[in-house]
Design a protein around this motif. Structure first.
Motif, short mmCIF file in Angstrom:
data_model
loop_
_atom_site.label_atom_id
_atom_site.label_comp_id
_atom_site.label_asym_id
_atom_site.label_seq_id
_atom_site.Cartn_x
_atom_site.Cartn_y
_atom_site.Cartn_z
N GLN A 1 -44.47 60.94 40.53
CA GLN A 1 -45.70 60.71 39.75
C GLN A 1 -46.68 59.84 40.54
N ILE A 2 -46.13 58.83 41.21
CA ILE A 2 -47.00 57.95 42.02
C ILE A 2 -47.66 58.78 43.13
N LEU A 3 -46.87 59.64 43.75
CA LEU A 3 -47.43 60.47 44.84
C LEU A 3 -48.53 61.39 44.32
N GLN A 4 -48.30 61.93 43.10
CA GLN A 4 -49.33 62.80 42.51
C GLN A 4 -50.62 62.02 42.28
N GLU A 5 -50.47 60.80 41.77
CA GLU A 5 -51.63 59.93 41.53
C GLU A 5 -52.40 59.70 42.83
N ILE A 6 -51.66 59.41 43.89
CA ILE A 6 -52.30 59.13 45.19
C ILE A 6 -53.00 60.39 45.70
N ALA B 1 -49.26 60.30 55.64
CA ALA B 1 -48.44 61.53 55.61
C ALA B 1 -48.31 62.12 54.21
N ILE B 2 -48.77 61.39 53.19
CA ILE B 2 -48.57 61.86 51.80
C ILE B 2 -49.13 63.27 51.54
N PRO B 3 -50.35 63.61 52.02
CA PRO B 3 -50.84 64.97 51.73
C PRO B 3 -49.88 66.07 52.21
N GLY B 4 -49.15 65.81 53.28
CA GLY B 4 -48.23 66.84 53.80
C GLY B 4 -46.78 66.61 53.37
N PHE B 5 -46.53 65.60 52.55
CA PHE B 5 -45.16 65.27 52.15
C PHE B 5 -44.66 66.29 51.12
N ARG B 6 -43.60 67.02 51.50
CA ARG B 6 -43.11 68.10 50.62
C ARG B 6 -41.93 67.66 49.76
N GLY B 7 -41.47 66.45 49.96
CA GLY B 7 -40.37 65.93 49.15
C GLY B 7 -39.01 66.50 49.49
N GLU B 8 -38.85 66.99 50.73
CA GLU B 8 -37.54 67.52 51.13
C GLU B 8 -36.50 66.40 51.19
N SER B 9 -36.95 65.20 51.58
CA SER B 9 -36.05 64.04 51.48
C SER B 9 -36.72 63.05 50.54
#
Lengths: 140, 182
Positions: free
Chosen positions: B5-10, B57-65
């Motif tokens: 959720q935080i990442l979505q906000e950012i 790096a957040i825009p490209g962070f896919r959450g694989e880890s």
């Protein structure tokens, strides 16, 4: 102490030993006081390492990071604005060029002559045509 | 709020939401970096750099880890780079004999700040490749599989490095063990 047994002892903390390895290690531990001491020392050291967790950096760490993040966010906003201007420029420039070409072509078709005045649809008039002092004064 | 959720906000442009994430992972990253580099101003700079790099790096962070693992990977890589830089600096400015003398003095400084400082100094004296495995597994608490993934080395290498690191550390911490027993 057997090097292989010692290796097994160390690895027993970090991976699941298979049945055979477990039996070998258990027998070795029963058999050797030195190995038992080694195991106790190892457990003690690992517990002490667990206490090495740090609570954090200095008190102002979060603020320092956030001020840099804010700067970055502002830079990104500016970058986004200029990127939008850049992206918008191409279609606007193409549309304007097409309109100009259409306008000029239409004017040429209408006048059936090729001249600068015809291209931009300016009537071919002289200064005297546009401004005749005699006519203008007589009107007054 | 969970990490996603935080990442979505950012990603939506709310950069202030990042504060929550920094507060959440500060301790974890501090443990990794300080145990890799020792308590120093550079360690804090590296800590800041970890969070700045992740923010970029957040825009490209896919959450694989997970976010924690990703941050730790950045922290370890930056710490290893810093160790290399320190070594280069040392090699340029200090002659080998003098460097050995400095290392000897560093390793044999009298203990003034207790067990924690002594253990930290012992960890610092380990070779970086042993140090990184030890810090990730025994201080940060990652599983051996996770350590292998973070460092991009085979599981067998993690286990053997871990054994070697513990053996070396135990030698250096013998006085501390004796005190604890006595």
């Amino acid at each position: 102490m057997d090097k292989m047994i010692k290796q097994l002892l160390y690895e027993s903390f970090d991976r699941e030993l298979n049945e055979r390895e477990k039996i070998i290690l258990d027998f070795a531990l029963i058999d050797s006081e030195k190995l038992q001491r080694e195991k106790e020392n190892l457990m003690l050291m690992r517990n002490k390492l667990n206490d090495q967790v740090e609570p954090g950096f200095s008190g102002s760490f979060v603020n320092k990071v956030m001020s840099q993040v804010q700067k970055l966010a502002k830079q990104e906003e500016n970058y986004e604005f200029f990127e939008n201007v850049y992206l918008l420029f191409r279609p606007v420039a193409i549309a304007a060029t097409v309109l100009i070409i259409a306008f000029v072509s239409l004017n040429f078709l209408k006048s059936e002559k090729i001249s600068l005045e015809d291209a931009i649809a300016v009537p071919d008039v002289t200064i005297s045509d546009a401004y005749d002092p005699i006519t203008d004064f007589s009107l007054e | 709020m969970i990490d996603e959720q935080i990442l979505q906000e950012i990603k939506k442009g709310n950069s202030l939401a990042y504060r929550e994430l920094v507060m959440r992972y500060e301790s974890q990253i501090a443990s990794t970096v300080i145990n890799m580099l020792g308590k120093s101003p550079e360690a804090e700079d590296i800590g800041q750099e970890v969070f700045i790099r992740f923010y970029k790096a957040i825009p490209g962070f896919r959450g694989e880890s997970s976010v924690g693992t990703y941050l730790t990977r950045i922290a370890i890589n930056l710490s290893l780079n810093e160790i290399k830089r320190r070594k280069r600096r040392k090699n340029i400015f200090v002659k080998k004999e003098l460097s050995e003398l400095i290392n000897y003095i560093d390793e044999n400084k009298p203990d003034v700040s207790g067990d924690k400082e002594m253990i930290n100094r012992a960890i610092q004296s380990l070779n970086p490749k042993f140090r990184s495995v030890l810090v990730l597994r025994l201080i940060d608490g990652y599983s051996t599989d996770e350590v292998a993934k973070i460092l991009k080395i085979p599981l067998g290498t993690v286990l053997s490095r871990l054994s070697r690191a513990q053996e070396k550390l135990k030698e250096k911490l013998t006085p501390l063990m004796e005190v604890s027993y006595g």
